[in-house]
Enzyme design. Structure first.
Site, PDB file in Angstrom:
ATOM      1  N   SER A 147      60.335  61.874 114.518  1.00 22.11           N
ATOM      2  CA  SER A 147      61.193  60.757 114.129  1.00 22.11           C
ATOM      3  C   SER A 147      62.596  61.069 114.609  1.00 22.11           C
ATOM      4  CB  SER A 147      61.182  60.600 112.610  1.00 22.11           C
ATOM      5  OG  SER A 147      62.223  59.754 112.158  1.00 22.11           O
ATOM      6  N   TYR A 160      60.976  63.835 103.982  1.00 20.19           N
ATOM      7  CA  TYR A 160      60.639  63.303 105.300  1.00 20.19           C
ATOM      8  C   TYR A 160      61.427  64.029 106.389  1.00 20.19           C
ATOM      9  CZ  TYR A 160      59.590  59.636 108.761  1.00 20.19           C
ATOM     10  OH  TYR A 160      59.156  58.928 109.860  1.00 20.19           O
TER      11      TYR A 160
END
Length: 265
Positions: A147, A160
């Site tokens: 990401s 995350y």
């Protein structure tokens, strides 16, 4: 000039979390290139439905397999099924993931462990299962779905961000260990892609940040892009195809950000 990309026709691929979203788009791109793709997902019925859809489109083919990426037994069983059916594994895309947002002091430990297990244990276990097959044949591509948060941080996303940063390290180690056997590892780092995972975050972040859902999209998610556009699943799938079809170790251990300029390095 020598072509640095190889034909994916007949290549055996496993894509986790591929019944929908980014994973399905990657599987579709591979099948469109003639590859054989195992759609590995915790929802077997959805995986099988996606596999039928993609097989009907051709020219490659797909099959659905049941896989909980946090279970070593389930991962090993799923990979064994692919090898028994198609003979080997050429490409692994570790894509399965979830998003859970809380302020750090409010983050339930069980939810922290759940997110890290799906992202990091999943990448570790699937890589561990396919690497022997790749080394045996002298080639293979492992691709992790990172990401922008592999390189950046945002409020509410401690688990995350930690997981996505960790994937960079794991890919680099696999690249170092696998290079002499032709095993490559790379990380794709998308910006905000409008999938169900991201759409779920919009009201959650609006509540936690005390702003409107429109402000979450315009300011938090897309405020740093060059064109206020979401990244598409097709954008990400093209990078997955590039990494999978690249012939040499020249790009191994690298990450590519796909974010409409949200993050540049």
């Amino acid at each position: 000039m020598t072509d640095v990309l190889q034909d994916m026709k007949g290549k055996i691929c496993i894509v986790t979390g591929a019944a929908s979203g980014i994973g399905k788009a990657i599987a579709a791109r591979y099948v469109a290139s003639g590859a054989k793709v195992a759609i590995a997902d915790i929802a077997l019925d959805k995986a099988e439905a996606a596999a039928k859809e993609l097989t009907d489109q051709g020219p490659g083919e797909a099959m659905g397999i049941d896989m909980d990426v946090t279970s070593e037994e389930a991962v090993n069983s799923g990979v064994a099924k692919v090898v028994d059916t198609w003979g080997t594994v050429d490409v692994l895309v570790s894509n399965a993931g979830v998003q859970i947002v809380h302020k750090l002091e409010d983050f339930p430990f069980d939810e922290w462990k759940k997110l890290l297990s799906i992202h990091l244990d999943g990448a570790f276990l699937t890589s561990k299962a396919v690497i022997p097959h790749m080394k045996k044949q002298g080639s293979g591509s492992i691709i992790f779905m990172g990401s922008v948060h592999s390189k950046e941080a945002s409020p509410l996303k401690s688990a995350y961000v930690t997981a996505k940063h960790g994937l960079l390290g794991l890919a680099r180690v696999i690249s170092k260990e696998g290079g002499k056997d032709g095993v490559r590892a790379n990380v794709i780092c998308p910006g905000f892609v409008k999938t169900p995972l991201v759409e779920k975050q919009i009201p959650e972040q609006a509540k936690d940040l005390g702003i409107s859902e429109e402000e979450v999209v315009s300011d938090v998610m897309l405020g740093e892009t060059v064109d206020t556009e979401f990244t598409t699943v097709e954008d990400v799938a093209e990078i997955a195809h590039l990494f999978a079809s690249f012939k040499t170790n020249a790009l191994t251990g690298q990450s590519v950000v796909v974010s409409h300029g949200w993050y540049m390095n």
